[in-house]
Design an enzyme around this catalytic site. Structure first.
Site, PDB file in Angstrom:
ATOM      1  N   HIS A  10      48.764  18.433  49.913  1.00  0.00           N
ATOM      2  CA  HIS A  10      49.730  17.477  49.371  1.00  0.00           C
ATOM      3  C   HIS A  10      49.490  17.346  47.872  1.00  0.00           C
ATOM      4  CE1 HIS A  10      51.069  16.157  53.392  1.00  0.00           C
ATOM      5  NE2 HIS A  10      49.821  16.417  53.743  1.00  0.00           N
ATOM      6  N   LEU A  11      50.466  17.805  47.087  1.00  0.00           N
ATOM      7  CA  LEU A  11      50.334  17.696  45.630  1.00  0.00           C
ATOM      8  C   LEU A  11      51.048  16.455  45.098  1.00  0.00           C
ATOM      9  CD1 LEU A  11      50.643  21.445  44.526  1.00  0.00           C
ATOM     10  CD2 LEU A  11      48.573  20.110  44.951  1.00  0.00           C
ATOM     11  N   ASP A  62      55.985  17.337  57.821  1.00  0.00           N
ATOM     12  CA  ASP A  62      54.596  16.847  57.855  1.00  0.00           C
ATOM     13  C   ASP A  62      54.479  15.378  57.457  1.00  0.00           C
ATOM     14  OD1 ASP A  62      51.795  17.304  58.315  1.00  0.00           O
ATOM     15  OD2 ASP A  62      51.551  17.005  56.164  1.00  0.00           O
ATOM     16  N   HIS A  71      53.439  18.931  62.556  1.00  0.00           N
ATOM     17  CA  HIS A  71      52.551  17.752  62.557  1.00  0.00           C
ATOM     18  C   HIS A  71      52.720  17.094  63.926  1.00  0.00           C
ATOM     19  CE1 HIS A  71      50.906  13.915  60.646  1.00  0.00           C
ATOM     20  NE2 HIS A  71      51.529  13.418  61.702  1.00  0.00           N
ATOM     21  N   ASP A 123      44.641  20.193  54.302  1.00  0.00           N
ATOM     22  CA  ASP A 123      45.362  18.915  54.433  1.00  0.00           C
ATOM     23  C   ASP A 123      44.875  17.931  53.353  1.00  0.00           C
ATOM     24  OD1 ASP A 123      47.155  17.004  55.252  1.00  0.00           O
ATOM     25  OD2 ASP A 123      46.073  16.442  57.067  1.00  0.00           O
ATOM     26  N   HIS A 130      44.837   9.970  47.475  1.00  0.00           N
ATOM     27  CA  HIS A 130      45.412   8.620  47.368  1.00  0.00           C
ATOM     28  C   HIS A 130      44.773   7.897  46.192  1.00  0.00           C
ATOM     29  CE1 HIS A 130      47.826   8.606  50.992  1.00  0.00           C
ATOM     30  NE2 HIS A 130      46.817   9.094  51.691  1.00  0.00           N
ATOM     31  N   GLY A 170      44.280   9.738  55.136  1.00  0.00           N
ATOM     32  CA  GLY A 170      44.116  10.998  54.416  1.00  0.00           C
ATOM     33  C   GLY A 170      42.922  11.019  53.487  1.00  0.00           C
TER      34      GLY A 170
HETATM   35 ZN   LIG Z   1      50.199  16.283  58.907  1.00  0.00          ZN
END
Ligand SMILES: [Zn+2]
Length: 443
Positions: A64-65, A154, A181, A307, A311, A326
């Site tokens: 996740h960018l 996702d 997901h 993954d 945050h 996450g």
């Molecule tokens: Zn996921």
């Protein structure tokens, strides 16, 4: 650009069955040759890799960018620098951004941003449904033309079986796979950690293994029926492993990934209510962890994917129940998974194939995840014995959210080369100029 010689490392390339000490020559952003360099009169840049492992650059199928929309958590600039430090030269970015990656315009935004500010290859993943609402399929032709490498909602499961079935059918002409997901929210709603003895003791609402497994089971059935390509994201339970094993045995086009954390940590990490140990899927039991690492070794699970889910501090500086799900993974991934090698439960060559050749094969790319002559000059150089301590304040990622702060690891990325450019270099690694012979100068 001068030719770049990576000298004297242990070159491991699963795609060619290579594991030997040698020199790797890079010319014009491509892998030129592997062999022994002879001296001559042409100046080359030389990176001394003695005592280190030289691997194809790592390929991450899932990160996740956060850009566009959540630039306080991560940007393409910071996330790709974190990737480079972690040895990743290709990362697939998930579409749960704001706006989500569900139109050509957003794909193009990610591509332009990467060209301007990124330091490693970024391959965008598009949504399965418009707005990730789970109702209407995106315009798959439009997204495929824009260059997405897969489709995924996702962060959410496509709960409607009709929509998922359609997606598995309509993605096929474009050669796209669906990254799934797997989470049935009717079973997971309100849950914050693995459901079990420990969730009862801690008084936290659990997420049962079944929340994942019913989703995995349904979608393998749909993939079997439609012939579509299904990729199970972040597998976390022994039950899911068995479902995937059975699907593969029956010839279903299913592949799977596992994260470094699900391979190495259990729900015990939640003791003490560390919000940095909160993630989806949750950390599971020791039996699950063992099943996952065995499945990786056996090929039931194809790839390791991070993954990476950065945050802000505020997202995690709160009660466990309300903290974001996450963890920030790119910069600790190699250290984590090498613990399996040091413990003797996974071979180094197998491990590296799960970070290179196997994810590249899922993407259908023969020019990455390999050191074959002509491939992109993406190379990761690491010292498997170098010891270091995780200090999130030193992360290139904006996400400092890791439960591994203070953890000692053995195995450190020393240099990362992407497209022939050195995009990360540890202070201990020097670049020198030395004179070599062109043409037949290496064999
Ligand atoms: Zn996921």
């Amino acid at each position: 650009m001068k030719p770049l010689l990576v000298r004297g490392g242990r070159v491991i390339d699963a795609s060619q069955n290579i594991d030997r000490v040698g020199d790797l020559l890079i010319v014009d952003r491509r892998i030129a040759r592997l062999g022994t360099a002879a001296t001559g009169d042409e100046p080359w840049t030389v990176l001394n890799a003695r005592g280190m492992v030289v691997s194809p650059g790592f390929v991450d199928l899932h990160c996740h960018l956060r850009e566009p929309g959540f630039e306080d958590k991560e940007t393409i600039a910071s996330g790709t620098r974190a990737a480079a430090r972690g040895g990743f030269t290709t990362v697939c970015c998930m579409p749960n951004t704001k706006p989500p990656i569900d139109t050509q315009g957003v794909v193009q935004f990610v591509e332009k941003k990467t060209a301007a500010e990124g330091v490693v290859r970024v391959l965008p993943v598009g949504c399965i449904t418009t707005g990730r609402h789970g109702k209407e399929l995106v315009n798959i032709a439009e997204l495929a033309e824009a260059g997405v490498v897969a489709l995924s909602d996702d962060g959410d499961w496509v709960a409607d079986p009709h929509v998922m079935r359609q997606a598995l059918q309509e993605s096929q002409p474009f050669g796209l796979f669906l990254s799934d997901h797997c989470q049935d929210v009717s079973l997971s709603a309100g849950g914050v950690m693995n459901e079990g003895k420990l969730s009862l003791e801690l008084g936290l609402k659990g997420i049962p293994a079944a929340a994942e497994e019913v989703a995995v089971s349904r979608d393998i059935e749909l993939a079997q029926e439609t012939g579509g390509r299904l990729h199970i994201a972040h597998v976390s339970t022994a039950g899911s492993v068995e479902l995937i094993r059975r699907g593969k045995r029956e010839g279903v086009a299913v592949t799977a990934e596992v994260t470094p954390h699900h391979l190495t940590m259990t729900d015990e990490m939640v003791t003490g209510y560390d919000t940095n140990a909160k993630m989806y899927p949750p950390l599971r039991t020791a039996a699950d962890v063992e099943a996952l690492s065995k499945a990786l070794d056996e090929g039931v699970i194809d790839a390791i994917a991070t993954d990476h889910a950065p945050h802000t501090r505020a997202d995690k500086l709160c009660d466990f129940d309300v903290a974001a799900f996450g963890i920030s993974v790119l910069e600790t991934a190699l250290g984590s998974v090498l613990t399996l090698v040091h413990a003797g439960s996974l071979g180094l060559v197998t491990l590296l194939s799960k970070l290179t050749q196997e994810p590249a094969a899922i993407l259908g790319r023969g020019d990455i995840g390999t050191l074959k002559p002509g491939a992109c000059a993406d190379v990761t150089i690491f010292d498997p014995e170098a010891e270091w301590t995780v200090d999130p304040s030193l992360f290139a990622s904006k996400g400092k959210n890791t439960p591994l702060a203070g953890q000692h690891f053995k195995g450190k990325v020393m240099a990362t080369i992407c497209g022939g450019q050195v995009v990360h270099r540890d202070g201990a690694v020097r670049l020198e100029t030395a004179y070599h012979k062109t043409g037949a100068g290496i064999d």
